[in-house]
Design a protein around this motif. Sequence first.
Motif, PDB file in Angstrom:
ATOM      1  N   MET A  32       0.826  -1.206   0.000  1.00  0.00           N
ATOM      2  CA  MET A  32       0.000   0.000   0.000  1.00  0.00           C
ATOM      3  C   MET A  32       0.863   1.260   0.000  1.00  0.00           C
ATOM      4  SD  MET A  32      -3.108  -0.780   2.528  1.00  0.00           S
ATOM      5  CE  MET A  32      -4.479  -1.790   2.074  1.00  0.00           C
ATOM      6  N   LEU A  33       1.834   1.297  -0.886  1.00  0.00           N
ATOM      7  CA  LEU A  33       2.667   2.485  -1.070  1.00  0.00           C
ATOM      8  C   LEU A  33       3.338   2.948   0.209  1.00  0.00           C
ATOM      9  CD1 LEU A  33       0.214   4.432  -3.328  1.00  0.00           C
ATOM     10  CD2 LEU A  33       2.250   3.232  -4.084  1.00  0.00           C
ATOM     11  N   GLY A  34       3.741   2.009   1.042  1.00  0.00           N
ATOM     12  CA  GLY A  34       4.529   2.401   2.193  1.00  0.00           C
ATOM     13  C   GLY A  34       3.792   2.391   3.512  1.00  0.00           C
ATOM     14  N   PHE A  35       2.499   2.120   3.489  1.00  0.00           N
ATOM     15  CA  PHE A  35       1.794   2.117   4.764  1.00  0.00           C
ATOM     16  C   PHE A  35       2.115   0.884   5.600  1.00  0.00           C
ATOM     17  CE2 PHE A  35      -0.869   4.908   2.133  1.00  0.00           C
ATOM     18  CZ  PHE A  35      -0.576   6.060   2.824  1.00  0.00           C
ATOM     19  N   PHE A  36       2.432  -0.202   4.911  1.00  0.00           N
ATOM     20  CA  PHE A  36       2.782  -1.427   5.620  1.00  0.00           C
ATOM     21  C   PHE A  36       3.998  -2.050   4.962  1.00  0.00           C
ATOM     22  CE2 PHE A  36      -1.797  -0.769   5.595  1.00  0.00           C
ATOM     23  CZ  PHE A  36      -1.980  -0.521   6.939  1.00  0.00           C
ATOM     24  N   SER A  37       4.745  -2.833   5.745  1.00  0.00           N
ATOM     25  CA  SER A  37       5.911  -3.456   5.137  1.00  0.00           C
ATOM     26  C   SER A  37       5.546  -4.854   4.642  1.00  0.00           C
ATOM     27  CB  SER A  37       7.062  -3.513   6.129  1.00  0.00           C
ATOM     28  OG  SER A  37       7.022  -4.693   6.860  1.00  0.00           O
ATOM     29  N   VAL A  38       6.375  -5.392   3.759  1.00  0.00           N
ATOM     30  CA  VAL A  38       6.062  -6.704   3.190  1.00  0.00           C
ATOM     31  C   VAL A  38       6.408  -7.847   4.143  1.00  0.00           C
ATOM     32  CG1 VAL A  38       6.311  -5.953   0.795  1.00  0.00           C
ATOM     33  CG2 VAL A  38       8.287  -6.875   1.986  1.00  0.00           C
ATOM     34  N   PHE A  39       7.010  -7.519   5.287  1.00  0.00           N
ATOM     35  CA  PHE A  39       7.431  -8.594   6.175  1.00  0.00           C
ATOM     36  C   PHE A  39       6.348  -8.903   7.209  1.00  0.00           C
ATOM     37  CE2 PHE A  39      11.276  -6.310   4.815  1.00  0.00           C
ATOM     38  CZ  PHE A  39      11.812  -7.315   4.036  1.00  0.00           C
ATOM     39  N   ASN A  40       5.866 -10.103   7.186  1.00  0.00           N
ATOM     40  CA  ASN A  40       4.882 -10.556   8.149  1.00  0.00           C
ATOM     41  C   ASN A  40       5.623 -10.932   9.432  1.00  0.00           C
ATOM     42  OD1 ASN A  40       3.088 -12.001   9.705  1.00  0.00           O
ATOM     43  ND2 ASN A  40       2.294 -13.235   8.006  1.00  0.00           N
ATOM     44  N   ALA A  41       5.357 -10.176  10.481  1.00  0.00           N
ATOM     45  CA  ALA A  41       6.130 -10.359  11.713  1.00  0.00           C
ATOM     46  C   ALA A  41       6.010 -11.771  12.278  1.00  0.00           C
ATOM     47  CB  ALA A  41       5.695  -9.331  12.751  1.00  0.00           C
ATOM     48  N   ASP A  42       4.923 -12.472  11.966  1.00  0.00           N
ATOM     49  CA  ASP A  42       4.764 -13.837  12.474  1.00  0.00           C
ATOM     50  C   ASP A  42       5.687 -14.837  11.777  1.00  0.00           C
ATOM     51  OD1 ASP A  42       2.933 -13.145  14.315  1.00  0.00           O
ATOM     52  OD2 ASP A  42       1.179 -13.811  13.172  1.00  0.00           O
ATOM     53  N   ALA A  43       6.223 -14.447  10.638  1.00  0.00           N
ATOM     54  CA  ALA A  43       7.076 -15.374   9.899  1.00  0.00           C
ATOM     55  C   ALA A  43       8.552 -15.027  10.020  1.00  0.00           C
ATOM     56  CB  ALA A  43       6.678 -15.376   8.427  1.00  0.00           C
ATOM     57  N   VAL A  44       8.822 -13.888  10.668  1.00  0.00           N
ATOM     58  CA  VAL A  44      10.204 -13.412  10.732  1.00  0.00           C
ATOM     59  C   VAL A  44      10.855 -13.841  12.044  1.00  0.00           C
ATOM     60  CG1 VAL A  44      11.611 -11.319  10.879  1.00  0.00           C
ATOM     61  CG2 VAL A  44       9.788 -11.475   9.198  1.00  0.00           C
ATOM     62  N   LYS A  45      12.063 -14.340  11.957  1.00  0.00           N
ATOM     63  CA  LYS A  45      12.808 -14.717  13.159  1.00  0.00           C
ATOM     64  C   LYS A  45      13.625 -13.536  13.671  1.00  0.00           C
ATOM     65  CE  LYS A  45      16.030 -18.134  13.200  1.00  0.00           C
ATOM     66  NZ  LYS A  45      16.375 -19.566  13.244  1.00  0.00           N
ATOM     67  N   ASP A  46      14.465 -12.982  12.816  1.00  0.00           N
ATOM     68  CA  ASP A  46      15.251 -11.838  13.249  1.00  0.00           C
ATOM     69  C   ASP A  46      15.660 -11.008  12.045  1.00  0.00           C
ATOM     70  OD1 ASP A  46      17.697 -13.051  12.161  1.00  0.00           O
ATOM     71  OD2 ASP A  46      17.493 -14.407  13.872  1.00  0.00           O
ATOM     72  N   LEU A  47      16.122  -9.814  12.342  1.00  0.00           N
ATOM     73  CA  LEU A  47      16.572  -8.963  11.260  1.00  0.00           C
ATOM     74  C   LEU A  47      17.756  -8.136  11.724  1.00  0.00           C
ATOM     75  CD1 LEU A  47      14.733  -5.730  11.276  1.00  0.00           C
ATOM     76  CD2 LEU A  47      13.431  -7.656  12.096  1.00  0.00           C
ATOM     77  N   LYS A  48      18.566  -7.816  10.743  1.00  0.00           N
ATOM     78  CA  LYS A  48      19.801  -7.121  11.038  1.00  0.00           C
ATOM     79  C   LYS A  48      19.973  -6.088   9.939  1.00  0.00           C
ATOM     80  CE  LYS A  48      24.182  -9.009  12.621  1.00  0.00           C
ATOM     81  NZ  LYS A  48      25.068 -10.167  12.558  1.00  0.00           N
ATOM     82  N   LEU A  49      20.211  -4.849  10.326  1.00  0.00           N
ATOM     83  CA  LEU A  49      20.422  -3.807   9.326  1.00  0.00           C
ATOM     84  C   LEU A  49      21.855  -3.315   9.434  1.00  0.00           C
ATOM     85  CD1 LEU A  49      19.220  -1.749   7.230  1.00  0.00           C
ATOM     86  CD2 LEU A  49      18.910  -0.224   9.166  1.00  0.00           C
ATOM     87  N   TYR A  50      22.607  -3.486   8.364  1.00  0.00           N
ATOM     88  CA  TYR A  50      23.983  -2.987   8.332  1.00  0.00           C
ATOM     89  C   TYR A  50      23.947  -1.608   7.695  1.00  0.00           C
ATOM     90  CZ  TYR A  50      25.154  -7.954   8.887  1.00  0.00           C
ATOM     91  OH  TYR A  50      25.244  -9.243   9.322  1.00  0.00           O
ATOM     92  N   LYS A  51      24.244  -0.590   8.498  1.00  0.00           N
ATOM     93  CA  LYS A  51      24.225   0.784   7.987  1.00  0.00           C
ATOM     94  C   LYS A  51      25.578   1.178   7.437  1.00  0.00           C
ATOM     95  CE  LYS A  51      22.926   2.267  12.063  1.00  0.00           C
ATOM     96  NZ  LYS A  51      22.519   3.181  13.143  1.00  0.00           N
TER      97      LYS A  51
END
Lengths: 281, 799
Positions: free
Chosen positions: B200-219
Amino acid sequence: MKFLYKILLSTLVLGVISCTDVIEVEVPEGPIRLTIEASLDWEKGTAGNQQTILLSTSTPYFDSQRNSAVTGATVQVTNNNSRTVFTFTDQNDGSYTTNSFVPVIGNSYTLEVLYEGERYTATETMFAVSDFSSITQSKEDGEDDEALEVNVSFEDPADIENYYFLRFQSRNDQLPELFYVKDEFVDGNEVTFYYEKIEDEGENIKEFEPGDTVDIALLGISEDYHNYLRLLVEQFESAGDAFSATPVALVGNCINTDNPDNTPYGYFRVSEKVERSFTFE
Amino acid sequence: MTKTKERYTPIRLLMGLCLLLVSTAIYAQDNFTISGNVTDKINGETLFGTSIFLKGTTIGAITNEYGFYSLTAPKGSYTLVFSHLGYKEISMQVVLDQNQKIDTEIEEFSTMLDEVEVTAEEPERAILRKPEMSVSKLNIKTVKQMPVVLGEVDVIKSLQILPGVTNNGEGSSGFHVRGGAVDQNLVLLDEAIIYNTSHMLGFFSVFNADAVKDLKLYKGGIPAKFGGRVSSVLDVRQKDGNSKNFALTGGVGVISSRLAAEGPMFNDRGSFLVAGRGSYAHLLLKLAGEKNSVSFYDLNLKTNYSLNKNNKLFLSGYFGRDVFDFDGSFSSSYGNASGNLRWNHIFNDRLFSNLSLIYSKYDYELGIEDFEFDWISSIKNYNAKYDLKYYFSDAFKLDFGVSTIKYEFDPGQIKPTGPNSSINELQLDQKRALESAAYINAEHKLTDRLTAQYGLRFSHFNRMGGQPLSEYANDQPLVYNSTLRFYQRTDPISETIYKKSESIKKFSNFEPRLSLAYQLNDYSSVKLGYSRAAQYIHLLSNTSSVTPLDVWTPSGKYIKPQLSDQYALGYFRNFKDKMYSMEVEAYYKTVDNRIDYIDGSDLIGNNTIEREILNGESRAYGLELLLRKNEGPFTGWISYTLSKSEQRTFGGNAGGPGINNGSWYNTPHDRTHDISVTGAYQFNEKWSFGANAIFQTGRPVTYPNGQYEYEGISIASYSDRNADRLPAYYRLDVSATYKPNRRPDKKWKGEWVFGIYNVFNRKNAASISFGQNFETGANEATRTAIFGIVPSVTYNFKF
């Protein structure tokens, strides 16, 4: 392709609980410049000898006083093929007129304006246009199945690049609806455009009703003028929203030969035109 | 034959480095290795980031993304400790006189939904000794605690309240990292490239939190195993699925609902996860008489199978889609699809490997009924990757591997859909490219206090033939018209047809990566990093926010690869026995060959993009501060970013001064100040509360500096790009979670989440547009604000 942007815009407005309101904003004030509206339009089937050129200056963006007519300038147009010079007379209201203009399709013309000691020039070629093949009204086309719209069609000549300027002006409204057309995707086809107004209470826009009259003009134009209009229309319709490009200065074909930094606004066009009025039934 | 030679260069380089590794491996004689996997006792999920150490020594290891660890120590008797925050610590006696494999299950303090004391996961604290810096890690549990708009848990929005990450205002897709653009982020979901992160053009992200284990952002400090984007890497990993019991989790919200099923499979040799999410707001809108509709859905799949102790297979997939329908006149749909088959193979107790075969695709479709045509564009890629990790000794670990990506770009085709369509069929030139890389990266403990991570990535890009390419006089697709003073497109003089076997253009780059961590004392450390990265594909977008219909384009004859250099310096400190932590980082980043768009550029349906762009540069610098409280009933953080992001483009080969007269100007995502405060409070067993407060400098925009009359309308004049700003943005959100009484023997566990987004109902300007009033013709400024106050309620359950 402006409808592609329109889709994104309407999505933004519709998908969620968004709201719009008019607010006070302080904007910067740029330099005051000469504006040249030199539109030498030759209506098909007429002599085209009567022509008017409008000169004014720019004003601060929110100035309610927009009467900034320029008088005292010298205006002339030269046919570069025949070397004929047409002098335009100052009417002292910002308009400069002539009764002796001779339009020739394919000829090149040069505009020269002398104002406050600076010389402004522009060169443009005259382009032909096809006539309308039909003008009809309907309800079921357009975005809204219950609102009236006027449909205009014309035949694009095949195998040559054509550019058009299509202008709708409802006599009840202040603002026109402008289209710039390039035949890249429609070469050689009958092309149809419609003008439909969608009711909007907030903006006081009302649908067309039987009895409303719309003036419709179609002009054959150059590629450069098409590009100028594209940017003009895009920015006129949606400057500032997140799905449009950063708005930029429009660059017309008029230059200031004495002081190049003091570039004038506006455009010098020489076009064949077809014009009709259409009244909804 | 030069082609063949070039193709093998990265492999040769890698082989050389491997030889080096083998030769240094000889002195390890009296040492033995313990290796194994660490999993969660309750659901069998492998654990990433568990620390394993030998008590009383500095010897330790951390589990990798597959839960594997390996540590090597001299012969002797030790106490082996497994520690993972939020889990019970386990210790055991080991006699190290031979190599051994120890698989361990560790147990959470209490089951997730009954948790009383909220503690941050280990990765969220300041980690002092590892040279890893400029990394934002979030545990999905933390993400789920934050108040969100309409009750939709959103991974990307959660990242935006950490330092250095912003968006382009509400209702804009993607995210910006350290002043970078949206297309400069490499977003991976189970290693597959995700091209569009938003629904929806940025209102929600494509990642379903129930399916995600962890995330890491390298800046920054991006490890050498990642490449292809110059700003950041967002590495999102899906859950493997519960390998102990069958479980259902789900939620019912205002906009969408979710359901995930997981459980053991293949006689306990594997497990699966299936998660789905769909919006139904469009149905409600239809009921309310609204003719237009917007909806989205996505599906996550994952399964794994252990062939034996040393071999495990994983299969994961994602499919997501957005559908827009405008009363039958327009309809559009777009989304990502990806699949990944992985094979984990443990060669021996020190050498871990993973082979991945990945497919991913993004496509956009638009149907315009009124004009009877369809518009379709897509990008597809096939990716093969082989990554290895060699645990040479406690002081030296080596990552190395190769990767190759085949891209297929379909920038657009138009198909007439009816007999009366006035639109001609059109196919823009399809493009192909091959991006290959080899890397080697060492994590090296130089002294007890000084640890270094150094690596090198070699990348190679081959823009392949199979398409015609326009040629221009003097190689100038654009030329500066010095009389009229603007960039003018030139007409092609000829066309060269490149055969599929030919190459249009090749590029290669060495990308060194280095970071150092120096531990000052038990509670503080200093880190510094440098990284260079190359980016060969670019998202064409001349709007302030990217849109789903923007297309990707490869580097080639007219577009050069982007090259970034980033320097970062940081100070990390834990206070009060790790209850508080502080991270301060400063960075300076430059990007060469950043595409910029000439005034009036037209990108849609354009086959000759080179006539619309110039190659420019960008730079960004800033200071980031993160202060966290990690333990106790009250947890949370304060994040502050002071930054600048600018770009500049000269005329180059096209002549003239360049875009914006060749001066530096603000990128649309420049934010001087960005402050957020996030807190979570566990009141009692039933109630917990959360709040976010956000303040940001307004987005740079271009306001008109005058107007003139033309064609009966008022035309605005503009001067410098992005020289003005929208008003500052601020917002407060709150949430409350209620967990009703439940008996421990009951399997069904539910919770209610109540939220209020934008409590003060502040009309934050998402944009301000300028135009004439339809009725009066007077010029006016119109503000669009997306979300006012938005209350929401969501019910989540676990069975």
